[in-house]
Design a protein around this motif. Sequence first.
Motif, PDB file in Angstrom:
ATOM      1  N   VAL A 167       0.816  -1.500   0.213  1.00 42.92           N
ATOM      2  CA  VAL A 167       0.670  -0.308   0.154  1.00 42.92           C
ATOM      3  C   VAL A 167       0.513   1.494  -0.008  1.00 42.92           C
ATOM      4  CG1 VAL A 167      -1.949   1.421   1.445  1.00 42.92           C
ATOM      5  CG2 VAL A 167      -1.700  -1.125   1.393  1.00 42.92           C
ATOM      6  N   THR A 168       1.738   1.090   1.092  1.00 43.71           N
ATOM      7  CA  THR A 168       2.611   2.575   0.768  1.00 43.71           C
ATOM      8  C   THR A 168       3.171   3.118  -0.662  1.00 43.71           C
ATOM      9  OG1 THR A 168       3.357   2.159   3.274  1.00 43.71           O
ATOM     10  CG2 THR A 168       4.860   2.980   2.419  1.00 43.71           C
ATOM     11  N   LEU A 169       3.891   1.298  -1.127  1.00 52.05           N
ATOM     12  CA  LEU A 169       4.745   1.775  -2.413  1.00 52.05           C
ATOM     13  C   LEU A 169       3.256   2.338  -3.404  1.00 52.05           C
ATOM     14  CD1 LEU A 169       6.605  -1.135  -2.636  1.00 52.05           C
ATOM     15  CD2 LEU A 169       7.671   0.510  -2.101  1.00 52.05           C
ATOM     16  N   ALA A 170       2.374   2.055  -3.496  1.00 50.93           N
ATOM     17  CA  ALA A 170       1.221   2.729  -3.993  1.00 50.93           C
ATOM     18  C   ALA A 170       0.974   3.938  -4.212  1.00 50.93           C
ATOM     19  CB  ALA A 170      -0.068   1.652  -4.172  1.00 50.93           C
ATOM     20  N   ASP A 171       0.733   4.135  -2.586  1.00 51.17           N
ATOM     21  CA  ASP A 171       0.266   5.499  -2.247  1.00 51.17           C
ATOM     22  C   ASP A 171       1.968   6.367  -2.794  1.00 51.17           C
ATOM     23  OD1 ASP A 171      -2.061   4.658  -0.919  1.00 51.17           O
ATOM     24  OD2 ASP A 171      -0.988   4.853   0.801  1.00 51.17           O
ATOM     25  N   TRP A 172       2.883   5.957  -2.677  1.00 45.91           N
ATOM     26  CA  TRP A 172       4.121   6.941  -2.621  1.00 45.91           C
ATOM     27  C   TRP A 172       4.161   7.095  -4.590  1.00 45.91           C
ATOM     28  CZ3 TRP A 172       8.018   5.090   1.232  1.00 45.91           C
ATOM     29  CH2 TRP A 172       7.175   5.804   2.303  1.00 45.91           C
ATOM     30  N   GLY A 173       3.443   6.171  -5.790  1.00 45.17           N
ATOM     31  CA  GLY A 173       4.160   5.841  -6.886  1.00 45.17           C
ATOM     32  C   GLY A 173       5.579   4.975  -7.131  1.00 45.17           C
ATOM     33  N   LEU A 174       5.124   4.284  -6.335  1.00 41.61           N
ATOM     34  CA  LEU A 174       6.877   3.706  -6.023  1.00 41.61           C
ATOM     35  C   LEU A 174       6.077   1.804  -7.112  1.00 41.61           C
ATOM     36  CD1 LEU A 174       8.411   4.614  -3.479  1.00 41.61           C
ATOM     37  CD2 LEU A 174       9.047   6.084  -6.053  1.00 41.61           C
ATOM     38  N   THR A 175       6.337   1.886  -8.291  1.00 44.76           N
ATOM     39  CA  THR A 175       6.027   0.497  -8.176  1.00 44.76           C
ATOM     40  C   THR A 175       6.647  -0.236  -8.740  1.00 44.76           C
ATOM     41  OG1 THR A 175       4.499   1.728 -10.206  1.00 44.76           O
ATOM     42  CG2 THR A 175       3.455   1.142  -8.653  1.00 44.76           C
ATOM     43  N   GLY A 176       8.206   0.108  -9.502  1.00 47.08           N
ATOM     44  CA  GLY A 176       8.669  -0.351 -11.234  1.00 47.08           C
ATOM     45  C   GLY A 176       9.580  -0.907 -10.098  1.00 47.08           C
ATOM     46  N   ARG A 177      10.028  -1.306  -8.822  1.00 48.60           N
ATOM     47  CA  ARG A 177      10.666  -2.245  -8.548  1.00 48.60           C
ATOM     48  C   ARG A 177      10.306  -3.091  -7.069  1.00 48.60           C
ATOM     49  NH1 ARG A 177      16.605  -0.627  -7.232  1.00 48.60           N
ATOM     50  NH2 ARG A 177      17.710  -3.086  -6.763  1.00 48.60           N
ATOM     51  N   SER A 178       8.674  -3.199  -7.368  1.00 47.38           N
ATOM     52  CA  SER A 178       8.240  -3.682  -6.211  1.00 47.38           C
ATOM     53  C   SER A 178       7.911  -4.790  -5.343  1.00 47.38           C
ATOM     54  CB  SER A 178       6.587  -3.270  -6.047  1.00 47.38           C
ATOM     55  OG  SER A 178       5.893  -3.131  -7.005  1.00 47.38           O
ATOM     56  N   ASP A 179       8.114  -5.380  -6.940  1.00 47.05           N
ATOM     57  CA  ASP A 179       8.411  -7.317  -6.218  1.00 47.05           C
ATOM     58  C   ASP A 179       9.257  -7.397  -5.348  1.00 47.05           C
ATOM     59  OD1 ASP A 179       5.941  -7.793  -7.313  1.00 47.05           O
ATOM     60  OD2 ASP A 179       7.268  -8.047  -9.739  1.00 47.05           O
ATOM     61  N   ASP A 180      11.106  -6.505  -6.282  1.00 51.91           N
ATOM     62  CA  ASP A 180      12.223  -6.872  -5.419  1.00 51.91           C
ATOM     63  C   ASP A 180      12.052  -6.395  -3.732  1.00 51.91           C
ATOM     64  OD1 ASP A 180      13.118  -7.809  -7.588  1.00 51.91           O
ATOM     65  OD2 ASP A 180      14.306  -5.753  -7.886  1.00 51.91           O
ATOM     66  N   VAL A 181      11.310  -5.182  -3.757  1.00 48.13           N
ATOM     67  CA  VAL A 181      11.517  -4.488  -2.154  1.00 48.13           C
ATOM     68  C   VAL A 181      10.505  -5.214  -1.652  1.00 48.13           C
ATOM     69  CG1 VAL A 181      10.043  -2.482  -1.213  1.00 48.13           C
ATOM     70  CG2 VAL A 181      11.200  -2.351  -3.145  1.00 48.13           C
ATOM     71  N   LEU A 182       9.276  -5.758  -1.502  1.00 51.63           N
ATOM     72  CA  LEU A 182       8.615  -6.911  -1.838  1.00 51.63           C
ATOM     73  C   LEU A 182       8.708  -8.043  -1.056  1.00 51.63           C
ATOM     74  CD1 LEU A 182       5.077  -6.148  -3.096  1.00 51.63           C
ATOM     75  CD2 LEU A 182       5.521  -5.197  -1.019  1.00 51.63           C
ATOM     76  N   LEU A 183       9.383  -8.743  -1.867  1.00 53.79           N
ATOM     77  CA  LEU A 183      10.219 -10.251  -1.580  1.00 53.79           C
ATOM     78  C   LEU A 183      10.896  -9.911   0.028  1.00 53.79           C
ATOM     79  CD1 LEU A 183      11.243 -12.890  -1.527  1.00 53.79           C
ATOM     80  CD2 LEU A 183      12.447 -12.385  -3.576  1.00 53.79           C
ATOM     81  N   CYS A 184      12.273  -8.427  -0.503  1.00 57.27           N
ATOM     82  CA  CYS A 184      13.015  -8.085   0.652  1.00 57.27           C
ATOM     83  C   CYS A 184      12.221  -7.679   2.118  1.00 57.27           C
ATOM     84  CB  CYS A 184      14.179  -6.784   0.087  1.00 57.27           C
ATOM     85  SG  CYS A 184      14.465  -7.764  -1.859  1.00 57.27           S
ATOM     86  N   MET A 185      11.686  -6.823   2.167  1.00 56.51           N
ATOM     87  CA  MET A 185      10.942  -6.349   2.949  1.00 56.51           C
ATOM     88  C   MET A 185      10.224  -7.955   3.491  1.00 56.51           C
ATOM     89  SD  MET A 185       8.137  -6.890   5.150  1.00 56.51           S
ATOM     90  CE  MET A 185       7.199  -7.324   3.870  1.00 56.51           C
ATOM     91  N   SER A 186       9.760  -9.006   2.902  1.00 57.41           N
ATOM     92  CA  SER A 186       9.777 -10.465   3.515  1.00 57.41           C
ATOM     93  C   SER A 186      10.205 -11.268   4.217  1.00 57.41           C
ATOM     94  CB  SER A 186       8.808 -10.931   2.547  1.00 57.41           C
ATOM     95  OG  SER A 186       7.248 -10.340   2.001  1.00 57.41           O
ATOM     96  N   GLU A 187      11.569 -10.938   3.626  1.00 54.03           N
ATOM     97  CA  GLU A 187      12.755 -12.396   4.234  1.00 54.03           C
ATOM     98  C   GLU A 187      13.202 -11.148   4.965  1.00 54.03           C
ATOM     99  OE1 GLU A 187      13.442 -14.692   3.468  1.00 54.03           O
ATOM    100  OE2 GLU A 187      12.174 -15.278   1.320  1.00 54.03           O
ATOM    101  N   LEU A 188      13.605 -10.278   5.676  1.00 54.16           N
ATOM    102  CA  LEU A 188      14.540  -9.105   6.763  1.00 54.16           C
ATOM    103  C   LEU A 188      12.892  -9.566   8.108  1.00 54.16           C
ATOM    104  CD1 LEU A 188      15.212  -5.707   4.775  1.00 54.16           C
ATOM    105  CD2 LEU A 188      16.578  -7.806   5.018  1.00 54.16           C
ATOM    106  N   ALA A 189      11.690  -8.982   7.905  1.00 50.74           N
ATOM    107  CA  ALA A 189      10.881  -9.333   8.858  1.00 50.74           C
ATOM    108  C   ALA A 189      10.865 -10.634   8.827  1.00 50.74           C
ATOM    109  CB  ALA A 189       9.111  -8.789   8.293  1.00 50.74           C
TER     110      ALA A 189
END
Length: 137
Positions: free
Chosen positions: A31-53
């Motif tokens: 939701v944050t990435l969409a709100d901020w208009g950042l869709t270019g690398r969203s899959d990479d960001v989501l995967l990395c965040m998931s791994e860190l969490a």
Amino acid sequence: MNAQAQLLRARTALYPRDRRSVGVARDLTRVTLADWGLTGRSDDVLLCMSELATNALLHGVPPNRCFQLSLTLTTDGVLRVEVHDSGPGEVRVPKPRPDAEEGRGLLLVAALADDWGVRERDPGKVVWCEFRGCQVP
């Protein structure tokens, strides 16, 4: 963060030590990435965040404690994902056996993010990764 860059946007949330927390944190990140208009690398960001969490939950969050997710975007287009936990321990990139079913999370973060690392905090640590070139439309 570059010395001249300034914080443009930030979002932070706390999550309990519960296996469902990773999915909820992933939803907030999406939701944050969409709100901020950042869709270019969203899959990479989501995967990395998931791994860190996931690593925080498995190795860094003691019982009855939480982990914190922080997402920040700077004026020079750097998206930083931080996962704070209060547990002890070092963060190492393992060398999993080829037939191992786990142990590849930080290898993925290292491969997908532009930079990543760990810093101490009291108590615990912060594991972070960054993605450059994330300009707000």
